[in-house]
Motif scaffolding. Structure first.
Motif: not given
Length: 256
Positions: A28-29, A93-97, A100-102, A196-197
C-alpha cells in the motif's frame, strides 16, 4: 540511479497470521517504485500457500528452505535491485508514507547509510505508545557501545552500506541488526527520523521471545559490543558500561 526505487525485505518463519497485514502495508506504500522481497525461511504454518496466492508483480517470493534468519536476510539483499533497502519484520506494519519519507531523507543526506524512525509500540495486552530514538549520528554511534538505538522494522539501509559492511552475520543466533549497524557505523553516518513510520508488535510469538535463550543473547551481545569497542579504538572508560549493560540485558531476557 533512481532514488525513488526502493527494495523492501521481509523474512518469515511461521509468520501467520500477522504476515498478511505486514505484506498489505508494504504493497500500500505510495510515491515510490517498489520491489518487495519476501523470504519464506522454511515455514510450516501455511505461509507458503499464502505467498503463492499473491499475484502483485512488485512481489518476489524466495523459498530456500530452512536457512536461518541471517542467510534469509542476505538472500533478500542479494535479490534487491534498488539503491535503498528497507526492512519490515513479518509481524509488524508499515505506516503510510514510510518509504517515501526515508528515501527522501537518504537522497538528501548522501553521507548517511542507515536511517530509522520512531515507532508505534504495541504490547501483547493491547497497550500502545510512541517510542522515539536518538536522532543524530554522534549520539547514535556512542549509544551503540551499550545497545541498539533502532528498531529493525523501521530501518532503511543504503544497499552499498550493507555490502561494504559484509552483510548479516550467519554465525550469530540473534541481534543481527545490531551487529550489522555497528559495522555500518564504521564507514558511514546514522540517523533516526522523529515521526513514527512503523507499528511494532511485541508478543509471545516473536522470534526473540520464543527462540533465543538468555545465554545465547548475552553471548551475542558481548560479541557485538566487544568487536565495536575494539574497532572504535578501545575507549577504556566505556568498558565497564559494556559489561554492565550486557549483564542487565541478560537478566531482562531471563525474566521475560
Amino acid at each position: 540511479m533512481d532514488l525513488n526505487h526502493i527494495s523492501v525485505m521481509t523474512t518469515t518463519y511461521n509468520g501467520m497470521p500477522f504476515l498478511q497485514e505486514a505484506v498489505a502495508s508494504v504493497l500500500a506504500q505510495t510515491a515510490v517504485t517498489l520491489q518487495y522481497i519476501v523470504v519464506d525461511d522454511g515455514s510450516t504454518d501455511g505461509t507458503a500457500v499464502y505467498l503463492q496466492s499473491l499475484t502483485d508483480p512488485r512481489l518476489t517470493v524466495l523459498q530456500p528452505g530452512r536457512v536461518g534468519r541471517a542467510n534469509a536476510l542476505n538472500l533478500a539483499v542479494q535479490a534487491a535491485t534498488a539503491p535503498f533497502i528497507a526492512n519490515l519484520d513479518a509481524d509488524d506494519v508499515m505506516l503510510p508514507g514510510r518509504l517515501a519519507a526515508q528515501a527522501n531523507f537518504l537522497g538528501q543526506n548522501p553521507d548517511v547509510g542507515l536511517v530509522g524512525s520512531a515507532v508505534e509500540w504495541r504490547t501483547a495486552d493491547g497497550r500502545q505508545e510512541t517510542r522515539t530514538f536518538l536522532p543524530d549520528d554522534a549520539r547514535l554511534r556512542q549509544r551503540l557501545f551499550t545497545g541498539y538505538p533502532f528498531v529493525h522494522s523501521a530501518v532503511m539501509y543504503r544497499r552499498a552500506a550493507i555490502e561494504q559492511a559484509g552483510g548479516f552475520d550467519p554465525t550469530l543466533p540473534c541481534a543481527l541488526d545490531y551487529d550489522l549497524c555497528c559495522r555500518i557505523a564504521l564507514h558511514t553516518r546514522l540517523a533516526n527520523l522523529p515521526q513514527p513510520l512503523v507499528l511494532r508488535r511485541v508478543h509471545g510469538g516473536n522470534f526473540f521471545m520464543q527462540q533465543i535463550s538468555p545465554g545465547q543473547y548475552v553471548r551475542a551481545l558481548w560479541h557485538i559490543k566487544w568487536n565495536y569497542w575494539l574497532a572504535r579504538g578501545r575507549p577504556f572508560t566505556l568498558l565497564p558500561r559494556l559489561i554492565a549493560t550486557t549483564i542487565v540485558s541478560g537478566v531482562r531476557k531471563w525474566r521475560s
